[in-house]
Structures are given as C-alpha cells and as structure tokens.
Write a protein that holds these residues in place. Structure first.
Motif, PDB file in Angstrom:
ATOM      1  N   GLY A 171      -8.169   8.713 -15.889  1.00  0.00           N
ATOM      2  CA  GLY A 171      -8.154   7.442 -16.609  1.00  0.00           C
ATOM      3  C   GLY A 171      -7.206   7.484 -17.794  1.00  0.00           C
ATOM      4  N   LEU A 172      -7.208   8.614 -18.506  1.00  0.00           N
ATOM      5  CA  LEU A 172      -6.313   8.766 -19.657  1.00  0.00           C
ATOM      6  C   LEU A 172      -4.855   8.809 -19.200  1.00  0.00           C
ATOM      7  N   LEU A 173      -4.607   9.446 -18.060  1.00  0.00           N
ATOM      8  CA  LEU A 173      -3.258   9.450 -17.503  1.00  0.00           C
ATOM      9  C   LEU A 173      -2.838   8.024 -17.139  1.00  0.00           C
ATOM     10  N   GLY A 174      -3.772   7.254 -16.585  1.00  0.00           N
ATOM     11  CA  GLY A 174      -3.497   5.847 -16.291  1.00  0.00           C
ATOM     12  C   GLY A 174      -3.102   5.079 -17.542  1.00  0.00           C
ATOM     13  N   TYR A 175      -3.803   5.373 -18.641  1.00  0.00           N
ATOM     14  CA  TYR A 175      -3.466   4.725 -19.918  1.00  0.00           C
ATOM     15  C   TYR A 175      -2.054   5.097 -20.372  1.00  0.00           C
ATOM     16  N   VAL A 176      -1.698   6.380 -20.271  1.00  0.00           N
ATOM     17  CA  VAL A 176      -0.362   6.827 -20.681  1.00  0.00           C
ATOM     18  C   VAL A 176       0.712   6.115 -19.852  1.00  0.00           C
ATOM     19  N   ILE A 177       0.486   6.039 -18.541  1.00  0.00           N
ATOM     20  CA  ILE A 177       1.427   5.342 -17.652  1.00  0.00           C
ATOM     21  C   ILE A 177       1.542   3.879 -18.061  1.00  0.00           C
ATOM     22  N   TYR A 178       0.401   3.271 -18.350  1.00  0.00           N
ATOM     23  CA  TYR A 178       0.374   1.862 -18.767  1.00  0.00           C
ATOM     24  C   TYR A 178       1.189   1.627 -20.037  1.00  0.00           C
ATOM     25  N   ASP A 179       0.928   2.420 -21.080  1.00  0.00           N
ATOM     26  CA  ASP A 179       1.595   2.176 -22.355  1.00  0.00           C
ATOM     27  C   ASP A 179       3.096   2.427 -22.261  1.00  0.00           C
ATOM     28  N   CYS A 180       3.497   3.488 -21.542  1.00  0.00           N
ATOM     29  CA  CYS A 180       4.927   3.770 -21.386  1.00  0.00           C
ATOM     30  C   CYS A 180       5.602   2.689 -20.536  1.00  0.00           C
ATOM     31  N   THR A 181       4.895   2.228 -19.491  1.00  0.00           N
ATOM     32  CA  THR A 181       5.422   1.143 -18.657  1.00  0.00           C
ATOM     33  C   THR A 181       5.582  -0.124 -19.475  1.00  0.00           C
ATOM     34  N   HIS A 182       4.588  -0.430 -20.281  1.00  0.00           N
ATOM     35  CA  HIS A 182       4.613  -1.637 -21.110  1.00  0.00           C
ATOM     36  C   HIS A 182       5.831  -1.628 -22.039  1.00  0.00           C
ATOM     37  N   TYR A 183       6.068  -0.499 -22.669  1.00  0.00           N
ATOM     38  CA  TYR A 183       7.240  -0.403 -23.553  1.00  0.00           C
ATOM     39  C   TYR A 183       8.528  -0.609 -22.757  1.00  0.00           C
ATOM     40  N   TYR A 184       8.607   0.029 -21.597  1.00  0.00           N
ATOM     41  CA  TYR A 184       9.812  -0.067 -20.776  1.00  0.00           C
ATOM     42  C   TYR A 184      10.056  -1.498 -20.304  1.00  0.00           C
ATOM     43  N   LEU A 185       9.000  -2.212 -19.972  1.00  0.00           N
ATOM     44  CA  LEU A 185       9.154  -3.593 -19.495  1.00  0.00           C
ATOM     45  C   LEU A 185       9.737  -4.491 -20.578  1.00  0.00           C
ATOM     46  N   HIS A 186       9.474  -4.160 -21.831  1.00  0.00           N
ATOM     47  CA  HIS A 186      10.021  -4.965 -22.926  1.00  0.00           C
ATOM     48  C   HIS A 186      11.424  -4.525 -23.337  1.00  0.00           C
ATOM     49  N   HIS A 187      11.703  -3.221 -23.311  1.00  0.00           N
ATOM     50  CA  HIS A 187      12.953  -2.730 -23.875  1.00  0.00           C
ATOM     51  C   HIS A 187      13.872  -2.036 -22.874  1.00  0.00           C
ATOM     52  N   GLY A 188      13.380  -1.762 -21.680  1.00  0.00           N
ATOM     53  CA  GLY A 188      14.228  -1.138 -20.665  1.00  0.00           C
ATOM     54  C   GLY A 188      15.033  -2.170 -19.897  1.00  0.00           C
ATOM     55  N   GLN A 189      16.043  -1.697 -19.191  1.00  0.00           N
ATOM     56  CA  GLN A 189      16.880  -2.561 -18.346  1.00  0.00           C
ATOM     57  C   GLN A 189      16.867  -1.999 -16.929  1.00  0.00           C
ATOM     58  N   PRO A 190      15.774  -2.220 -16.182  1.00  0.00           N
ATOM     59  CA  PRO A 190      15.650  -1.626 -14.843  1.00  0.00           C
ATOM     60  C   PRO A 190      16.678  -2.174 -13.864  1.00  0.00           C
ATOM     61  N   SER A 191      17.221  -1.283 -13.061  1.00  0.00           N
ATOM     62  CA  SER A 191      18.181  -1.692 -12.034  1.00  0.00           C
ATOM     63  C   SER A 191      17.562  -1.658 -10.646  1.00  0.00           C
TER      64      SER A 191
END
Length: 238
Positions: A171-191
C-alpha cells in the motif's frame, strides 16, 4: 486581488487564514485555477510554511526504504517470493481504491464555514487553486508519517501478523507511485501514449470537469463508479 462578495482574498499575503472568510463563495473561488509555478505563501511563520513545501523526490527517498523494510519483515517470517509478490500487489491494488475514495469523498467535499474552508484549502483546495505549484504537489512526509499509524493498524485488523508488513508495504509503495505519478502528470512532458493520455485525463479534472475523473494513476475506479468524464466530442453531440 480576488473579490468574493464582501471579502477580498489578497494573494500577496499568507492565504490559509484568509480563505475561510469566503464562506459559501469559497468553492467557486477555489475551483478557478491560477496557473503559475510559483505558489502562494500559506503562513506568516517560516516554520509552518516550511512544512507545507516538499520536493517530489523526498517521497521515494524517504518511503521506499520503509517499503523495503516492511517487505523484508514478511520475508523473514517465512513467506515465499510468490506470496510476497501477491501481498504487495494486493496492497497496491487496495491503494488505488483508497486513492480514488479519498480524492472523491474527502478532498472534494463541499464546505462553506470558516474552519472547514480552511481545512479543505490545506488538504486539497490549494492544489486546485494553484495546480502547478511544484512544491505542494506531493504530500508532506510529516503528514504521511502520522497517517501511516492508523493505516498500519487498519491493515492489522484484516490480516495476519506475518502478512501485515508486506500488505502495508504494498500500500505504501502504491502511495509512492501515486505521488510521483501525480507530480509527473503536472510537470512532465510524456511522449508515450499511456502517460500522455493520463496527463490529459488528470489536467481535464483540473481545468474542465472538476467533479469527475478522480483517479490519478488510472481511470479504473472512475469507470466502475460512473465518474468518468465525457470527452469534448461527446459533449458537443449532446
């Protein structure tokens, strides 16, 4: 300056103890985003202000070792690699439901009183008002540490002593994935298509339909519970 009925929010002053005065106008105000990478000041106190700002990489640096420690506890109690894998996967899956539920039923409650407006702004309203504030996109580690205690005890109620650590670690790993994904969705430029579509899906929640699209790491629970937002083309056909 933003005017809402009889109260004026001064964006150049600390916001936290201002927003409560908006009363019933708070919901309308907080869902009109200001797009800027520079976030507002929350508190007069430098100490409390410091606690509200978190670099995204602090999340994996702090919590991945805890995930590994939890998993190792279940390993030392005799569980096989397959069993550990299943427990961790189950923990991640449960997190995705928790992610959706918290976002929909807690972070998006309607408030209109001084203290409820203030609390809502602190936990999520600030993110909708300033969605590109890079230092307030991930959850502060101090808050996560406090929340880990009840969640650990909740996992203990539904599992055995030897499976609790791996389930919690998942569950904690899920949280880490969530928070890092959330940041990336706002500031990353996925190709790549999948993250690109996920970014579009999440920014749609911020800038177009804010009462739908509560999933961050996936749209699974939005599909199940009927909160999947319509596409622009589908809306035009109506």
């Amino acid at each position: 300056m933003v005017v809402a009925q009889e109260f004026t929010v001064d964006l150049n002053k600390p916001l936290v103890f201002q927003v409560g005065h908006l009363g019933e106008s708070y919901q309308e105000w907080v869902h009109k985003p200001i797009v800027s990478k520079e976030g507002p000041r929350f508190f007069e106190s430098d100490f409390w202000e410091f606690l509200t700002r978190t670099r995204w990489y602090a999340v994996p640096i702090i919590w991945l070792p805890v995930v590994c420690w939890c998993i190792s506890m279940s390993v030392h109690m005799g569980h096989s690699a397959l069993e550990i894998g299943l427990l961790v996967t189950m923990g991640i899956f449960v997190w995705t439901f928790l992610e959706y539920s918290l976002h929909r039923f807690v972070f998006h409650i309607n408030t209109d009183s001084y203290w409820w407006n203030t609390i809502h702004y602190l936990i999520h309203g600030c993110h909708h008002k300033h969605p590109m504030d890079g230092l307030r996109l991930v959850f502060p580690p101090a808050g996560t540490a406090v929340l880990c205690i009840p969640f650990w005890n909740l996992v203990k109620l539904f599992s055995t002593p030897s499976t609790t650590p791996a389930l919690f670690g998942g569950g904690l790993l899920g949280y880490v994935i969530y928070d890092c994904t959330h940041y990336y969705l706002h500031h990353g430029q996925p190709s790549i298509k999948v993250p690109r579509n996920l970014k579009k899906y999440h920014l749609n929640h911020h800038f177009r339909i804010q009462d739908k699209g509560f999933g961050i790491t996936s749209a699974l629970w939005d599909r199940i519970f009927g909160t999947l937002p319509q596409s622009k083309s589908a809306e035009k056909k109506r």
